[in-house]
Enzyme design. Sequence first.
Site, PDB file in Angstrom:
ATOM      1  N   ASN A  50       0.871  -1.180   0.000  1.00  0.00           N
ATOM      2  CA  ASN A  50       0.000   0.000   0.000  1.00  0.00           C
ATOM      3  C   ASN A  50       0.906   1.227   0.000  1.00  0.00           C
ATOM      4  O   ASN A  50       2.121   1.113   0.190  1.00  0.00           O
ATOM      5  CB  ASN A  50      -0.974  -0.007   1.181  1.00  0.00           C
ATOM      6  CG  ASN A  50      -0.245  -0.029   2.503  1.00  0.00           C
ATOM      7  OD1 ASN A  50       0.502   0.890   2.834  1.00  0.00           O
ATOM      8  ND2 ASN A  50      -0.431  -1.094   3.278  1.00  0.00           N
ATOM      9  N   ASP A  60       1.765  -8.735   1.454  1.00  0.00           N
ATOM     10  CA  ASP A  60       2.626  -7.702   2.056  1.00  0.00           C
ATOM     11  C   ASP A  60       3.078  -8.150   3.454  1.00  0.00           C
ATOM     12  O   ASP A  60       4.287  -8.150   3.776  1.00  0.00           O
ATOM     13  CB  ASP A  60       1.809  -6.395   2.135  1.00  0.00           C
ATOM     14  CG  ASP A  60       2.662  -5.167   2.413  1.00  0.00           C
ATOM     15  OD1 ASP A  60       3.890  -5.291   2.430  1.00  0.00           O
ATOM     16  OD2 ASP A  60       2.067  -4.083   2.598  1.00  0.00           O
TER      17      ASP A  60
HETATM   18  N1  AR6 Z   1       2.072 -15.697  -1.843  1.00  0.00           N
HETATM   19  C1  AR6 Z   1       1.374 -15.422  -2.971  1.00  0.00           C
HETATM   20  N2  AR6 Z   1       0.187 -14.792  -2.977  1.00  0.00           N
HETATM   21  C2  AR6 Z   1      -0.334 -14.428  -1.792  1.00  0.00           C
HETATM   22  C3  AR6 Z   1       0.330 -14.661  -0.562  1.00  0.00           C
HETATM   23  C4  AR6 Z   1       1.582 -15.327  -0.614  1.00  0.00           C
HETATM   24  N3  AR6 Z   1       2.277 -15.588   0.482  1.00  0.00           N
HETATM   25  N4  AR6 Z   1      -0.457 -14.181   0.447  1.00  0.00           N
HETATM   26  C5  AR6 Z   1      -1.564 -13.656  -0.130  1.00  0.00           C
HETATM   27  N5  AR6 Z   1      -1.502 -13.822  -1.465  1.00  0.00           N
HETATM   28  P1  AR6 Z   1      -3.428  -8.886  -1.057  1.00  0.00           P
HETATM   29  P2  AR6 Z   1      -4.003  -6.452  -2.614  1.00  0.00           P
HETATM   30  C6  AR6 Z   1      -2.455 -13.423  -2.515  1.00  0.00           C
HETATM   31  O1  AR6 Z   1      -4.593  -8.628  -0.173  1.00  0.00           O
HETATM   32  O2  AR6 Z   1      -5.346  -6.963  -2.987  1.00  0.00           O
HETATM   33  C7  AR6 Z   1      -2.217  -5.512   2.117  1.00  0.00           C
HETATM   34  O3  AR6 Z   1      -2.679  -5.339   3.420  1.00  0.00           O
HETATM   35  C8  AR6 Z   1      -3.880 -13.225  -2.133  1.00  0.00           C
HETATM   36  O4  AR6 Z   1      -4.546 -14.467  -2.044  1.00  0.00           O
HETATM   37  O5  AR6 Z   1      -2.163  -9.341  -0.437  1.00  0.00           O
HETATM   38  O6  AR6 Z   1      -3.144  -5.811  -3.653  1.00  0.00           O
HETATM   39  C9  AR6 Z   1      -1.359  -4.354   1.640  1.00  0.00           C
HETATM   40  O7  AR6 Z   1      -0.638  -3.761   2.689  1.00  0.00           O
HETATM   41  C10 AR6 Z   1      -4.378 -12.405  -3.318  1.00  0.00           C
HETATM   42  O8  AR6 Z   1      -4.689 -13.278  -4.400  1.00  0.00           O
HETATM   43  O9  AR6 Z   1      -3.046  -7.565  -1.928  1.00  0.00           O
HETATM   44  C11 AR6 Z   1      -2.388  -3.408   1.083  1.00  0.00           C
HETATM   45  O10 AR6 Z   1      -2.958  -2.599   2.068  1.00  0.00           O
HETATM   46  C12 AR6 Z   1      -3.157 -11.587  -3.712  1.00  0.00           C
HETATM   47  O11 AR6 Z   1      -2.054 -12.160  -3.010  1.00  0.00           O
HETATM   48  C13 AR6 Z   1      -3.436  -4.323   0.498  1.00  0.00           C
HETATM   49  O12 AR6 Z   1      -3.347  -5.538   1.234  1.00  0.00           O
HETATM   50  C14 AR6 Z   1      -3.248 -10.117  -3.384  1.00  0.00           C
HETATM   51  O13 AR6 Z   1      -3.910  -9.938  -2.143  1.00  0.00           O
HETATM   52  C15 AR6 Z   1      -3.177  -4.657  -0.951  1.00  0.00           C
HETATM   53  O14 AR6 Z   1      -4.245  -5.421  -1.440  1.00  0.00           O
END
Ligand code: AR6
Length: 202
Positions: A50, A60
């Site tokens: 973010n 993240d």
């Molecule tokens: N490896 C691969 N993919 C993953 C992992 C992992 N270890 N963990 C989660 N995912 P998100 P966004 C997937 O929410 O939508 C954070 O709080 C997950 O299943 O991580 O861009 C940041 O600080 C999903 O498919 O990112 C921001 O505030 C994908 O990663 C916000 O979330 C993205 O989910 C960003 O939201």
Amino acid sequence: MFRLVYNLSITLKKMMNMSTEKFHVGKAVIRLVQGDITEQDIDAIVNAANSSLMGGGGVDGAIHRKGGPKILEECKRIRATEWPNGLPTGKAVITSGGNLKARYVIHTVGPIWRGGNHGEPELLAEAYRNSLKLATSKGLKTVAFPSISTGAYSYPVEKASRIAIATVKEFLETEDKLDMVVFVLFTRHDFEVYRNAAKEIL
Ligand code: AR6
């Protein structure tokens, strides 16, 4: 009997985690895998961060947990020097990989889904493009992406996967410095969605 069922479930789980698919674009490879991006042994993994760059949940959180405090320290330095008001959506910055297997982490900010008419597709494409540009400017050869914006930021994964694949394809076609781009999809469902998009686009 219990043992047989147990072993079978382990084997099935392993098979599911080993899901992988490979496509060629020019001399580069686009690989899709189901798994955890923090386990990737690669030049750089991309963080769906973010604007604060101070960590969060989802991928993240996982990257900062496993990568250790060095990554956050570098992010703080970037905020203090380059982006005092936060990293704008679509931009990317790079830090070391800390304790991760990956040498670098590229932090980008995807758009929050607000219905699709607020520039989300172009901003999502920018996040992918700027991450790739940063990787090549550092001489990196292999980069892994998560599915940016499709978790907490609620971007529909069917739509996001097409933008992700098309943007990477376009980049690899116009620039031949990268060897491999990997999409690491956390769930079986996301892996299938990306595979369908890749089969259609690549
Ligand atoms: N490896 C691969 N993919 C993953 C992992 C992992 N270890 N963990 C989660 N995912 P998100 P966004 C997937 O929410 O939508 C954070 O709080 C997950 O299943 O991580 O861009 C940041 O600080 C999903 O498919 O990112 C921001 O505030 C994908 O990663 C916000 O979330 C993205 O989910 C960003 O939201």
